[in-house]
Scaffold this motif. Structure first.
Motif, PDB file in Angstrom:
ATOM      1  N   MET A  19       1.231  33.279  10.707  1.00 19.08           N
ATOM      2  CA  MET A  19       2.550  34.457   9.740  1.00 19.08           C
ATOM      3  C   MET A  19       3.388  34.325   9.835  1.00 19.08           C
ATOM      4  SD  MET A  19       1.263  37.057  12.776  1.00 19.08           S
ATOM      5  CE  MET A  19       2.293  36.895  14.601  1.00 19.08           C
ATOM      6  N   GLU A  20       4.013  34.732   8.924  1.00 21.30           N
ATOM      7  CA  GLU A  20       5.915  34.868   8.530  1.00 21.30           C
ATOM      8  C   GLU A  20       5.836  36.521   8.935  1.00 21.30           C
ATOM      9  OE1 GLU A  20       9.217  34.232   5.414  1.00 21.30           O
ATOM     10  OE2 GLU A  20       7.638  33.311   6.058  1.00 21.30           O
ATOM     11  N   ALA A  21       6.446  36.156   9.897  1.00 21.61           N
ATOM     12  CA  ALA A  21       7.201  38.431   9.798  1.00 21.61           C
ATOM     13  C   ALA A  21       8.158  38.153  10.266  1.00 21.61           C
ATOM     14  CB  ALA A  21       6.281  38.633  11.305  1.00 21.61           C
ATOM     15  N   HIS A  22       9.313  39.467   9.380  1.00 23.00           N
ATOM     16  CA  HIS A  22      10.651  40.271   9.426  1.00 23.00           C
ATOM     17  C   HIS A  22      11.056  41.403  10.088  1.00 23.00           C
ATOM     18  CE1 HIS A  22      13.968  41.035   7.449  1.00 23.00           C
ATOM     19  NE2 HIS A  22      14.731  40.887   8.205  1.00 23.00           N
ATOM     20  N   LEU A  23      11.861  41.571  10.914  1.00 20.09           N
ATOM     21  CA  LEU A  23      11.692  42.247  11.936  1.00 20.09           C
ATOM     22  C   LEU A  23      13.121  43.184  11.993  1.00 20.09           C
ATOM     23  CD1 LEU A  23       8.681  41.275  13.259  1.00 20.09           C
ATOM     24  CD2 LEU A  23       9.544  42.779  15.011  1.00 20.09           C
ATOM     25  N   LEU A  24      13.779  44.672  11.373  1.00 23.41           N
ATOM     26  CA  LEU A  24      14.934  44.905  11.140  1.00 23.41           C
ATOM     27  C   LEU A  24      14.609  46.001  11.636  1.00 23.41           C
ATOM     28  CD1 LEU A  24      17.434  44.912  10.430  1.00 23.41           C
ATOM     29  CD2 LEU A  24      16.924  46.142   8.189  1.00 23.41           C
ATOM     30  N   GLY A  25      14.864  46.384  13.219  1.00 23.50           N
ATOM     31  CA  GLY A  25      15.364  48.286  13.588  1.00 23.50           C
ATOM     32  C   GLY A  25      14.397  48.616  14.331  1.00 23.50           C
ATOM     33  N   CYS A  26      12.814  47.701  14.452  1.00 17.20           N
ATOM     34  CA  CYS A  26      11.841  47.803  14.911  1.00 17.20           C
ATOM     35  C   CYS A  26      11.796  46.331  16.435  1.00 17.20           C
ATOM     36  CB  CYS A  26      10.689  48.278  14.096  1.00 17.20           C
ATOM     37  SG  CYS A  26      10.558  47.054  13.078  1.00 17.20           S
ATOM     38  N   VAL A  45      18.433  36.830  16.093  1.00 19.58           N
ATOM     39  CA  VAL A  45      17.877  36.197  16.844  1.00 19.58           C
ATOM     40  C   VAL A  45      16.283  36.559  17.445  1.00 19.58           C
ATOM     41  CG1 VAL A  45      18.424  36.362  19.655  1.00 19.58           C
ATOM     42  CG2 VAL A  45      20.403  36.018  17.889  1.00 19.58           C
ATOM     43  N   GLN A  46      15.359  36.156  17.604  1.00 25.26           N
ATOM     44  CA  GLN A  46      14.199  36.834  18.694  1.00 25.26           C
ATOM     45  C   GLN A  46      14.141  36.846  19.968  1.00 25.26           C
ATOM     46  OE1 GLN A  46      11.129  33.962  17.390  1.00 25.26           O
ATOM     47  NE2 GLN A  46       9.003  34.570  18.127  1.00 25.26           N
ATOM     48  N   SER A  47      14.281  37.902  19.681  1.00 24.07           N
ATOM     49  CA  SER A  47      14.323  38.682  21.728  1.00 24.07           C
ATOM     50  C   SER A  47      12.651  39.520  21.944  1.00 24.07           C
ATOM     51  CB  SER A  47      15.919  39.533  21.850  1.00 24.07           C
ATOM     52  OG  SER A  47      16.589  38.800  21.127  1.00 24.07           O
ATOM     53  N   PHE A  48      12.439  39.099  23.126  1.00 23.69           N
ATOM     54  CA  PHE A  48      11.517  39.109  24.240  1.00 23.69           C
ATOM     55  C   PHE A  48      11.412  39.558  25.187  1.00 23.69           C
ATOM     56  CE2 PHE A  48      10.860  34.726  23.328  1.00 23.69           C
ATOM     57  CZ  PHE A  48      10.363  33.872  24.956  1.00 23.69           C
ATOM     58  N   ASP A  49      10.433  40.133  26.457  1.00 27.20           N
ATOM     59  CA  ASP A  49      11.146  40.538  27.958  1.00 27.20           C
ATOM     60  C   ASP A  49       9.211  39.760  28.347  1.00 27.20           C
ATOM     61  OD1 ASP A  49      12.620  42.455  28.002  1.00 27.20           O
ATOM     62  OD2 ASP A  49      11.672  43.634  27.409  1.00 27.20           O
ATOM     63  N   ASP A  72       6.927  41.244  24.587  1.00 22.87           N
ATOM     64  CA  ASP A  72       7.094  42.039  23.516  1.00 22.87           C
ATOM     65  C   ASP A  72       7.669  41.317  22.473  1.00 22.87           C
ATOM     66  OD1 ASP A  72       9.864  41.951  24.252  1.00 22.87           O
ATOM     67  OD2 ASP A  72       9.304  43.905  25.257  1.00 22.87           O
ATOM     68  N   GLY A  73       8.435  41.947  21.613  1.00 27.02           N
ATOM     69  CA  GLY A  73       9.038  40.880  20.637  1.00 27.02           C
ATOM     70  C   GLY A  73      10.126  42.355  19.741  1.00 27.02           C
ATOM     71  N   ARG A  74      11.276  41.595  19.630  1.00 26.36           N
ATOM     72  CA  ARG A  74      12.493  42.803  18.690  1.00 26.36           C
ATOM     73  C   ARG A  74      13.629  42.035  18.384  1.00 26.36           C
ATOM     74  NH1 ARG A  74      12.215  43.030  23.976  1.00 26.36           N
ATOM     75  NH2 ARG A  74      14.457  42.714  25.335  1.00 26.36           N
ATOM     76  N   PRO A  75      13.937  42.358  17.820  1.00 29.16           N
ATOM     77  CA  PRO A  75      15.787  41.254  17.358  1.00 29.16           C
ATOM     78  C   PRO A  75      16.360  41.742  18.480  1.00 29.16           C
ATOM     79  CG  PRO A  75      14.809  43.213  15.644  1.00 29.16           C
ATOM     80  CD  PRO A  75      14.651  43.290  16.162  1.00 29.16           C
ATOM     81  N   GLY A  76      17.501  40.333  18.264  1.00 26.57           N
ATOM     82  CA  GLY A  76      18.486  40.057  19.769  1.00 26.57           C
ATOM     83  C   GLY A  76      19.723  40.587  18.566  1.00 26.57           C
ATOM     84  N   THR A  77      19.848  40.990  17.760  1.00 21.35           N
ATOM     85  CA  THR A  77      21.118  41.941  16.888  1.00 21.35           C
ATOM     86  C   THR A  77      20.354  43.178  15.952  1.00 21.35           C
ATOM     87  OG1 THR A  77      21.018  40.262  14.892  1.00 21.35           O
ATOM     88  CG2 THR A  77      22.019  39.142  17.063  1.00 21.35           C
ATOM     89  N   ARG A  82      13.718  36.626  11.385  1.00 16.53           N
ATOM     90  CA  ARG A  82      12.626  36.391  10.614  1.00 16.53           C
ATOM     91  C   ARG A  82      12.178  35.190  11.377  1.00 16.53           C
ATOM     92  NH1 ARG A  82      11.676  32.865   6.478  1.00 16.53           N
ATOM     93  NH2 ARG A  82      13.519  32.661   6.247  1.00 16.53           N
ATOM     94  N   TYR A  83      10.499  35.410  12.242  1.00 19.31           N
ATOM     95  CA  TYR A  83       9.628  33.886  12.264  1.00 19.31           C
ATOM     96  C   TYR A  83       8.861  33.848  11.531  1.00 19.31           C
ATOM     97  CZ  TYR A  83       6.847  36.704  14.403  1.00 19.31           C
ATOM     98  OH  TYR A  83       5.860  37.833  14.816  1.00 19.31           O
ATOM     99  N   ARG A  84       8.161  32.019  11.791  1.00 20.07           N
ATOM    100  CA  ARG A  84       7.243  31.758  11.535  1.00 20.07           C
ATOM    101  C   ARG A  84       5.705  31.617  12.997  1.00 20.07           C
ATOM    102  NH1 ARG A  84       7.667  28.169   5.734  1.00 20.07           N
ATOM    103  NH2 ARG A  84       8.008  29.719   4.631  1.00 20.07           N
ATOM    104  N   GLY A  85       4.252  32.077  13.290  1.00 23.02           N
ATOM    105  CA  GLY A  85       3.813  31.862  14.113  1.00 23.02           C
ATOM    106  C   GLY A  85       2.570  31.152  13.771  1.00 23.02           C
TER     107      GLY A  85
END
Length: 263
Positions: A19-26, A45-49, A72-77, A82-85
């Motif tokens: 898959m490919e995903a783009h996260l902004l503000g979520c 920046v792909q950030s996660f705990d 989890d997963g969230r934007p670092g900025t 955006r990532y592919r996984g």
């Protein structure tokens, strides 16, 4: 979510869980699944705990989440990322490793060039399904790269891979049935508690969690064909729709409706 929050999720063709995903503000809610989650950060920046610490992956870096580890997963900025996984069943990795304990990548991120190269092969030609031999070749390279980087080298008692694989195959074939450890003991010929220990080491999760994830995998397939969540809950042996939604969110970090996207 904020007013400008977006989550774009595109599933690649070919049935290989790419898959490919783009996260902004979520963000993805905390969740865990019984597959390896391997991602290539493309932008932002792909950030996660992960395991009690905040992790970050820059463009070109790789994220490797071990099976059944909460994250989890969230934007670092504020610009999003955006990532592919790809999600890879540990059983496929074990075919390459021959029954060793599953590799673990400390910290969940890596910039190792051999690992990045293997991940790029799996994810680069995103619009084209990979042939089965091509896919297995790429998984072999990924498995050997993961094994070379693994920091998990515990001294365990010998693992009975053949018995654990018999149990795993039985769970795949009987995902819609009630299965007990006594049943798996009979199928595999292995003492149930030794089998349970081996199963965790070889496939990264317990037999029950593996069965639950097979049901959720079937549920995802049914969602893709626009079946109603209430019908899916019954077909996949969940107590009711709310029970199904709770398990789905815990496994994939979003509700079934969010995963399916617009009708």
């Amino acid at each position: 979510m904020a007013g400008n929050a977006t989550l774009s999720l595109q599933h690649a063709v070919g049935g290989q869980h790419r898959m490919e995903a783009h996260l902004l503000g979520c963000q993805f809610a905390p969740h865990r699944h019984d597959t390896y989650a391997v991602a290539l950060t493309l932008q932002g920046v792909q950030s996660f705990d992960y395991r009690g610490s905040e992790r970050h992956s820059q463009p070109g870096g790789v994220v490797v989440i071990h099976p059944d580890e909460r994250h989890d997963g969230r934007p670092g900025t504020c610009d999003g990322f955006r990532y592919r996984g790809i999600h890879i069943e540990p059983g496929r990795i074990q075919r390459m490793l021959g029954g060793r304990e599953l590799p673990f990548i400390a910290g969940g991120t890596s910039t190792d060039p051999h690992l990045i190269r293997a991940v790029r092969v799996l994810l680069a030609d995103y619009q084209r399904p990979l042939g089965e031999l091509e896919f297995d070749d790429a998984l072999y390279d990924l498995s050997t790269a993961l094994n070379a980087l693994s920091t998990q080298r515990r001294q365990l008692k010998p693992l009975d891979y053949c018995s654990a694989e018999l149990a795993r195959e039985f769970l795949v074939a009987h995902w819609d049935k009630d299965v007990t450890l006594a049943c798996l003991e009979q199928v595999s010929g292995r003492d149930r508690w030794k089998l349970s220990r081996d199963f965790r080491a070889l496939f990264g999760t317990s037999p029950y969690r593996y069965l639950l994830m097979r049901r959720l995998e079937q549920a995802r397939n049914m969602l893709a064909s626009n079946q109603a969540p209430a019908d899916i809950a019954v077909a996949c042996r969940f107590a009711d729709q709310s029970h199904f939604i709770r398990h789905f969110r815990n496994a994939f970090g979003m509700t079934p409706g969010k995963w399916a996207g617009p009708a």
